[in-house]
Scaffold this motif. Structure first.
Motif, PDB file in Angstrom:
ATOM      1  N   SER A 167       0.801  -1.226   0.000  1.00 62.53           N
ATOM      2  CA  SER A 167       0.000   0.000   0.000  1.00 62.53           C
ATOM      3  C   SER A 167       0.831   1.271   0.000  1.00 62.53           C
ATOM      4  CB  SER A 167      -0.932   0.028   1.221  1.00 62.53           C
ATOM      5  OG  SER A 167      -1.864  -1.019   1.150  1.00 62.53           O
ATOM      6  N   VAL A 168       1.946   1.275   0.696  1.00 59.71           N
ATOM      7  CA  VAL A 168       2.739   2.500   0.828  1.00 59.71           C
ATOM      8  C   VAL A 168       3.566   2.772  -0.421  1.00 59.71           C
ATOM      9  CG1 VAL A 168       2.862   2.423   3.348  1.00 59.71           C
ATOM     10  CG2 VAL A 168       4.618   1.259   2.016  1.00 59.71           C
ATOM     11  N   THR A 169       3.932   4.030  -0.605  1.00 56.29           N
ATOM     12  CA  THR A 169       4.802   4.397  -1.715  1.00 56.29           C
ATOM     13  C   THR A 169       6.154   3.711  -1.570  1.00 56.29           C
ATOM     14  OG1 THR A 169       3.739   6.572  -1.707  1.00 56.29           O
ATOM     15  CG2 THR A 169       5.776   6.359  -2.973  1.00 56.29           C
ATOM     16  N   THR A 170       6.700   3.746  -0.348  1.00 59.27           N
ATOM     17  CA  THR A 170       8.005   3.146  -0.072  1.00 59.27           C
ATOM     18  C   THR A 170       7.951   2.401   1.251  1.00 59.27           C
ATOM     19  OG1 THR A 170       9.086   5.028  -1.155  1.00 59.27           O
ATOM     20  CG2 THR A 170      10.471   3.627   0.216  1.00 59.27           C
ATOM     21  N   PHE A 171       8.439   1.176   1.269  1.00 59.51           N
ATOM     22  CA  PHE A 171       8.587   0.419   2.513  1.00 59.51           C
ATOM     23  C   PHE A 171      10.070   0.288   2.806  1.00 59.51           C
ATOM     24  CE2 PHE A 171       9.370  -3.472   4.879  1.00 59.51           C
ATOM     25  CZ  PHE A 171       8.578  -3.237   5.991  1.00 59.51           C
ATOM     26  N   ARG A 172      10.449   0.603   4.023  1.00 58.02           N
ATOM     27  CA  ARG A 172      11.853   0.509   4.434  1.00 58.02           C
ATOM     28  C   ARG A 172      11.965  -0.474   5.593  1.00 58.02           C
ATOM     29  NH1 ARG A 172      14.365   4.175   1.432  1.00 58.02           N
ATOM     30  NH2 ARG A 172      13.302   6.117   0.933  1.00 58.02           N
ATOM     31  N   PRO A 173      12.641  -1.602   5.348  1.00 56.96           N
ATOM     32  CA  PRO A 173      12.794  -2.574   6.421  1.00 56.96           C
ATOM     33  C   PRO A 173      13.703  -2.048   7.532  1.00 56.96           C
ATOM     34  CG  PRO A 173      13.597  -3.451   4.315  1.00 56.96           C
ATOM     35  CD  PRO A 173      13.211  -2.037   4.095  1.00 56.96           C
ATOM     36  N   ILE A 174      13.280  -2.246   8.749  1.00 58.79           N
ATOM     37  CA  ILE A 174      14.111  -1.887   9.902  1.00 58.79           C
ATOM     38  C   ILE A 174      15.143  -2.988  10.078  1.00 58.79           C
ATOM     39  CG2 ILE A 174      14.150  -1.597  12.406  1.00 58.79           C
ATOM     40  CD1 ILE A 174      11.295  -0.452  12.181  1.00 58.79           C
ATOM     41  N   ASP A 175      16.393  -2.576  10.187  1.00 58.78           N
ATOM     42  CA  ASP A 175      17.441  -3.559  10.442  1.00 58.78           C
ATOM     43  C   ASP A 175      18.238  -3.143  11.688  1.00 58.78           C
ATOM     44  OD1 ASP A 175      19.453  -1.677   9.695  1.00 58.78           O
ATOM     45  OD2 ASP A 175      19.355  -2.334   7.613  1.00 58.78           O
ATOM     46  N   GLU A 176      19.162  -3.959  12.062  1.00 53.54           N
ATOM     47  CA  GLU A 176      19.949  -3.778  13.289  1.00 53.54           C
ATOM     48  C   GLU A 176      20.623  -2.403  13.345  1.00 53.54           C
ATOM     49  OE1 GLU A 176      21.036  -5.348  16.960  1.00 53.54           O
ATOM     50  OE2 GLU A 176      19.860  -6.373  15.433  1.00 53.54           O
ATOM     51  N   SER A 177      21.050  -1.891  12.206  1.00 49.92           N
ATOM     52  CA  SER A 177      21.778  -0.613  12.186  1.00 49.92           C
ATOM     53  C   SER A 177      20.907   0.576  12.577  1.00 49.92           C
ATOM     54  CB  SER A 177      22.378  -0.363  10.800  1.00 49.92           C
ATOM     55  OG  SER A 177      21.351  -0.113   9.852  1.00 49.92           O
ATOM     56  N   MET A 178      19.584   0.408  12.540  1.00 48.97           N
ATOM     57  CA  MET A 178      18.672   1.501  12.864  1.00 48.97           C
ATOM     58  C   MET A 178      18.288   1.556  14.347  1.00 48.97           C
ATOM     59  SD  MET A 178      16.000   1.145   9.765  1.00 48.97           S
ATOM     60  CE  MET A 178      16.384   1.559   8.096  1.00 48.97           C
ATOM     61  N   LEU A 179      18.664   0.543  15.095  1.00 57.51           N
ATOM     62  CA  LEU A 179      18.237   0.445  16.484  1.00 57.51           C
ATOM     63  C   LEU A 179      19.136   1.238  17.414  1.00 57.51           C
ATOM     64  CD1 LEU A 179      17.383  -3.363  16.579  1.00 57.51           C
ATOM     65  CD2 LEU A 179      15.868  -1.450  16.074  1.00 57.51           C
ATOM     66  N   ILE A 180      18.530   1.875  18.391  1.00 58.94           N
ATOM     67  CA  ILE A 180      19.268   2.597  19.436  1.00 58.94           C
ATOM     68  C   ILE A 180      19.574   1.597  20.535  1.00 58.94           C
ATOM     69  CG2 ILE A 180      19.175   4.419  21.165  1.00 58.94           C
ATOM     70  CD1 ILE A 180      17.166   5.855  19.343  1.00 58.94           C
ATOM     71  N   LYS A 181      20.828   1.515  20.866  1.00 53.29           N
ATOM     72  CA  LYS A 181      21.229   0.536  21.893  1.00 53.29           C
ATOM     73  C   LYS A 181      21.718   1.218  23.144  1.00 53.29           C
ATOM     74  CE  LYS A 181      22.297  -2.740  18.371  1.00 53.29           C
ATOM     75  NZ  LYS A 181      23.245  -3.537  17.686  1.00 53.29           N
TER      76      LYS A 181
END
Length: 104
Positions: free
Chosen positions: A90-104
């Protein structure tokens, strides 16, 4: 965490919190689907793009409605393996969340 919320506020995010609902079996639930829907509908005429941080397929109809009625670009971030195909389509763009995006 209060520091993470403050960091988001500092860069312009409006943080909304909702208390968890306690169930009879002791489990808790806290979703904000209706709140997110209201926020999107309230702001749809004023923005160029809506970015949804969810893979919940319950939002696919909302996203399609906003795209068709307001001609708005939409983007969703979600965990690829847990995101509904209907939302991804449905969305124009889907961006998968991966490990590099997480705040640790």
């Amino acid at each position: 965490d209060v520091y993470k919320r403050q960091a988001l506020k500092t860069i312009g995010f409006n943080i909304k919190l909702k208390p968890y609902i306690s169930r009879m079996d002791g489990s808790t639930k806290g979703d904000w689907d209706v709140g997110i829907t209201i926020d999107i509908l309230d702001s749809a005429e004023e923005v160029e793009k809506i970015i949804l941080l969810s893979g919940d397929g319950d939002f696919d109809f909302l996203i399609r409605y906003v795209m068709e009625s307001q001609r708005i670009e939409t983007e969703a971030f979600g965990v690829e393996a847990l995101s509904a195909n209907s939302l991804v389509r449905s969305v124009t763009t889907f961006r998968p969340i991966d490990e590099s995006m997480l705040i640790k």
